[in-house]
Motif scaffolding. Structure first.
Motif, PDB file in Angstrom:
ATOM      1  N   LEU A  71       0.824  -1.210   0.000  1.00  0.00           N
ATOM      2  CA  LEU A  71       0.000   0.000   0.000  1.00  0.00           C
ATOM      3  C   LEU A  71       0.859   1.261   0.000  1.00  0.00           C
ATOM      4  O   LEU A  71       0.537   2.236  -0.682  1.00  0.00           O
ATOM      5  CB  LEU A  71      -0.952  -0.003   1.196  1.00  0.00           C
ATOM      6  CG  LEU A  71      -2.112  -0.991   1.130  1.00  0.00           C
ATOM      7  CD1 LEU A  71      -2.896  -0.973   2.427  1.00  0.00           C
ATOM      8  CD2 LEU A  71      -3.011  -0.695  -0.050  1.00  0.00           C
ATOM      9  N   LEU A  72       1.958   1.240   0.725  1.00  0.00           N
ATOM     10  CA  LEU A  72       2.858   2.394   0.766  1.00  0.00           C
ATOM     11  C   LEU A  72       3.512   2.640  -0.597  1.00  0.00           C
ATOM     12  O   LEU A  72       3.586   3.784  -1.060  1.00  0.00           O
ATOM     13  CB  LEU A  72       3.925   2.193   1.836  1.00  0.00           C
ATOM     14  CG  LEU A  72       4.884   3.352   2.034  1.00  0.00           C
ATOM     15  CD1 LEU A  72       4.134   4.578   2.530  1.00  0.00           C
ATOM     16  CD2 LEU A  72       5.970   2.973   3.010  1.00  0.00           C
ATOM     17  N   VAL A  73       3.942   1.576  -1.252  1.00  0.00           N
ATOM     18  CA  VAL A  73       4.531   1.714  -2.590  1.00  0.00           C
ATOM     19  C   VAL A  73       3.484   2.228  -3.573  1.00  0.00           C
ATOM     20  O   VAL A  73       3.769   3.089  -4.408  1.00  0.00           O
ATOM     21  CB  VAL A  73       5.137   0.370  -3.059  1.00  0.00           C
ATOM     22  CG1 VAL A  73       5.468   0.390  -4.535  1.00  0.00           C
ATOM     23  CG2 VAL A  73       6.363   0.037  -2.245  1.00  0.00           C
ATOM     24  N   LEU A  74       2.256   1.733  -3.459  1.00  0.00           N
ATOM     25  CA  LEU A  74       1.167   2.192  -4.325  1.00  0.00           C
ATOM     26  C   LEU A  74       0.915   3.684  -4.140  1.00  0.00           C
ATOM     27  O   LEU A  74       0.798   4.435  -5.117  1.00  0.00           O
ATOM     28  CB  LEU A  74      -0.099   1.400  -4.031  1.00  0.00           C
ATOM     29  CG  LEU A  74      -1.319   1.800  -4.827  1.00  0.00           C
ATOM     30  CD1 LEU A  74      -1.379   0.975  -6.096  1.00  0.00           C
ATOM     31  CD2 LEU A  74      -2.560   1.609  -4.016  1.00  0.00           C
ATOM     32  N   LEU A  75       0.860   4.129  -2.893  1.00  0.00           N
ATOM     33  CA  LEU A  75       0.643   5.551  -2.615  1.00  0.00           C
ATOM     34  C   LEU A  75       1.802   6.411  -3.100  1.00  0.00           C
ATOM     35  O   LEU A  75       1.593   7.482  -3.677  1.00  0.00           O
ATOM     36  CB  LEU A  75       0.402   5.771  -1.123  1.00  0.00           C
ATOM     37  CG  LEU A  75      -0.940   5.321  -0.581  1.00  0.00           C
ATOM     38  CD1 LEU A  75      -0.943   5.381   0.943  1.00  0.00           C
ATOM     39  CD2 LEU A  75      -2.066   6.143  -1.156  1.00  0.00           C
ATOM     40  N   ALA A  76       3.032   5.958  -2.879  1.00  0.00           N
ATOM     41  CA  ALA A  76       4.209   6.725  -3.316  1.00  0.00           C
ATOM     42  C   ALA A  76       4.247   6.829  -4.837  1.00  0.00           C
ATOM     43  O   ALA A  76       4.535   7.904  -5.388  1.00  0.00           O
ATOM     44  CB  ALA A  76       5.481   6.074  -2.788  1.00  0.00           C
ATOM     45  N   ASN A  77       3.946   5.746  -5.518  1.00  0.00           N
ATOM     46  CA  ASN A  77       3.925   5.758  -6.985  1.00  0.00           C
ATOM     47  C   ASN A  77       2.835   6.695  -7.497  1.00  0.00           C
ATOM     48  O   ASN A  77       3.068   7.493  -8.414  1.00  0.00           O
ATOM     49  CB  ASN A  77       3.715   4.338  -7.505  1.00  0.00           C
ATOM     50  CG  ASN A  77       3.761   4.272  -9.007  1.00  0.00           C
ATOM     51  OD1 ASN A  77       4.581   4.924  -9.645  1.00  0.00           O
ATOM     52  ND2 ASN A  77       2.868   3.487  -9.578  1.00  0.00           N
ATOM     53  N   TRP A  81       3.344  10.239  -9.736  1.00  0.00           N
ATOM     54  CA  TRP A  81       2.693  10.523 -11.017  1.00  0.00           C
ATOM     55  C   TRP A  81       1.823  11.770 -10.943  1.00  0.00           C
ATOM     56  O   TRP A  81       1.757  12.555 -11.891  1.00  0.00           O
ATOM     57  CB  TRP A  81       1.867   9.321 -11.486  1.00  0.00           C
ATOM     58  CG  TRP A  81       2.720   8.281 -12.108  1.00  0.00           C
ATOM     59  CD1 TRP A  81       3.078   7.086 -11.566  1.00  0.00           C
ATOM     60  CD2 TRP A  81       3.358   8.358 -13.383  1.00  0.00           C
ATOM     61  NE1 TRP A  81       3.900   6.421 -12.439  1.00  0.00           N
ATOM     62  CE2 TRP A  81       4.085   7.168 -13.560  1.00  0.00           C
ATOM     63  CE3 TRP A  81       3.390   9.314 -14.382  1.00  0.00           C
ATOM     64  CZ2 TRP A  81       4.828   6.915 -14.698  1.00  0.00           C
ATOM     65  CZ3 TRP A  81       4.126   9.053 -15.525  1.00  0.00           C
ATOM     66  CH2 TRP A  81       4.840   7.872 -15.679  1.00  0.00           C
ATOM     67  N   ILE A  82       1.161  11.973  -9.819  1.00  0.00           N
ATOM     68  CA  ILE A  82       0.345  13.180  -9.650  1.00  0.00           C
ATOM     69  C   ILE A  82       1.236  14.422  -9.745  1.00  0.00           C
ATOM     70  O   ILE A  82       0.900  15.387 -10.446  1.00  0.00           O
ATOM     71  CB  ILE A  82      -0.405  13.148  -8.304  1.00  0.00           C
ATOM     72  CG1 ILE A  82      -1.515  12.096  -8.352  1.00  0.00           C
ATOM     73  CG2 ILE A  82      -0.977  14.515  -7.963  1.00  0.00           C
ATOM     74  CD1 ILE A  82      -2.131  11.805  -7.002  1.00  0.00           C
ATOM     75  N   LEU A  83       2.367  14.404  -9.059  1.00  0.00           N
ATOM     76  CA  LEU A  83       3.286  15.547  -9.102  1.00  0.00           C
ATOM     77  C   LEU A  83       3.840  15.766 -10.512  1.00  0.00           C
ATOM     78  O   LEU A  83       3.892  16.903 -10.997  1.00  0.00           O
ATOM     79  CB  LEU A  83       4.434  15.343  -8.121  1.00  0.00           C
ATOM     80  CG  LEU A  83       4.079  15.496  -6.654  1.00  0.00           C
ATOM     81  CD1 LEU A  83       5.216  14.992  -5.782  1.00  0.00           C
ATOM     82  CD2 LEU A  83       3.755  16.943  -6.345  1.00  0.00           C
ATOM     83  N   LEU A  84       4.239  14.701 -11.163  1.00  0.00           N
ATOM     84  CA  LEU A  84       4.812  14.811 -12.505  1.00  0.00           C
ATOM     85  C   LEU A  84       3.797  15.349 -13.512  1.00  0.00           C
ATOM     86  O   LEU A  84       4.077  16.306 -14.247  1.00  0.00           O
ATOM     87  CB  LEU A  84       5.339  13.453 -12.972  1.00  0.00           C
ATOM     88  CG  LEU A  84       5.933  13.413 -14.368  1.00  0.00           C
ATOM     89  CD1 LEU A  84       7.235  14.190 -14.405  1.00  0.00           C
ATOM     90  CD2 LEU A  84       6.157  11.982 -14.806  1.00  0.00           C
ATOM     91  N   LEU A  85       2.614  14.768 -13.533  1.00  0.00           N
ATOM     92  CA  LEU A  85       1.605  15.207 -14.501  1.00  0.00           C
ATOM     93  C   LEU A  85       1.043  16.582 -14.157  1.00  0.00           C
ATOM     94  O   LEU A  85       0.745  17.384 -15.048  1.00  0.00           O
ATOM     95  CB  LEU A  85       0.489  14.169 -14.596  1.00  0.00           C
ATOM     96  CG  LEU A  85       0.929  12.815 -15.142  1.00  0.00           C
ATOM     97  CD1 LEU A  85      -0.211  11.809 -15.068  1.00  0.00           C
ATOM     98  CD2 LEU A  85       1.444  12.932 -16.559  1.00  0.00           C
ATOM     99  N   GLY A  86       0.900  16.873 -12.865  1.00  0.00           N
ATOM    100  CA  GLY A  86       0.443  18.203 -12.464  1.00  0.00           C
ATOM    101  C   GLY A  86       1.438  19.274 -12.844  1.00  0.00           C
ATOM    102  O   GLY A  86       1.078  20.327 -13.372  1.00  0.00           O
ATOM    103  N   TRP A  87       2.714  19.010 -12.593  1.00  0.00           N
ATOM    104  CA  TRP A  87       3.765  19.960 -12.964  1.00  0.00           C
ATOM    105  C   TRP A  87       3.793  20.165 -14.474  1.00  0.00           C
ATOM    106  O   TRP A  87       3.933  21.291 -14.957  1.00  0.00           O
ATOM    107  CB  TRP A  87       5.107  19.440 -12.468  1.00  0.00           C
ATOM    108  CG  TRP A  87       6.256  20.320 -12.807  1.00  0.00           C
ATOM    109  CD1 TRP A  87       6.570  21.520 -12.244  1.00  0.00           C
ATOM    110  CD2 TRP A  87       7.248  20.085 -13.802  1.00  0.00           C
ATOM    111  NE1 TRP A  87       7.696  22.036 -12.821  1.00  0.00           N
ATOM    112  CE2 TRP A  87       8.139  21.172 -13.784  1.00  0.00           C
ATOM    113  CE3 TRP A  87       7.475  19.054 -14.704  1.00  0.00           C
ATOM    114  CZ2 TRP A  87       9.217  21.251 -14.643  1.00  0.00           C
ATOM    115  CZ3 TRP A  87       8.558  19.138 -15.547  1.00  0.00           C
ATOM    116  CH2 TRP A  87       9.417  20.230 -15.512  1.00  0.00           C
TER     117      TRP A  87
END
Length: 102
Positions: A71-77, A81-87
């Motif tokens: 679950l932690l790896v899923l959240l970190a991934n 992606w949210i940061l990359l695509l948002g940026w």
């Protein structure tokens, strides 16, 4: 939530009204992170409940640490992606000028 590509006009309006790129990115990250967390909880809680008998069994093959690490790896991934695509969506040059074609 709609795709960030479909929301370019909304981002352009925010930029035109004086919002900084950082502020818009923060709004995007907060929105999509909430969706990520609630979606992970919606899937993670039933997953833990379904393997609960194995977790409670001393000879069980499933460990709680393993499930939590997944679950932690899923959240970190997802957050990466949210940061990359948002940026990527916020930094587009000339986004305010694209409002003229709307």
């Amino acid at each position: 939530a709609r795709n960030l590509q479909e929301r370019q006009s909304e981002i352009a309006i925010l930029r035109a009204t004086g919002f900084s790129r950082q502020r818009i990115l923060w709004l995007v990250v907060r929105e999509y992170s909430a969706l990520l967390i609630f979606g992970t909880l919606a899937g993670g809680i039933p997953a833990v409940v379904s393997v609960l008998p194995q977790l409670l069994n001393p000879a069980g093959e499933v460990s709680l640490l393993f499930l939590l690490s997944i679950l932690l790896v899923l959240l970190a991934n997802g957050l990466a992606w949210i940061l990359l695509l948002g940026w990527n969506a916020v930094r587009k040059p000339g986004i305010v000028g694209s409002l003229r074609t709307e």
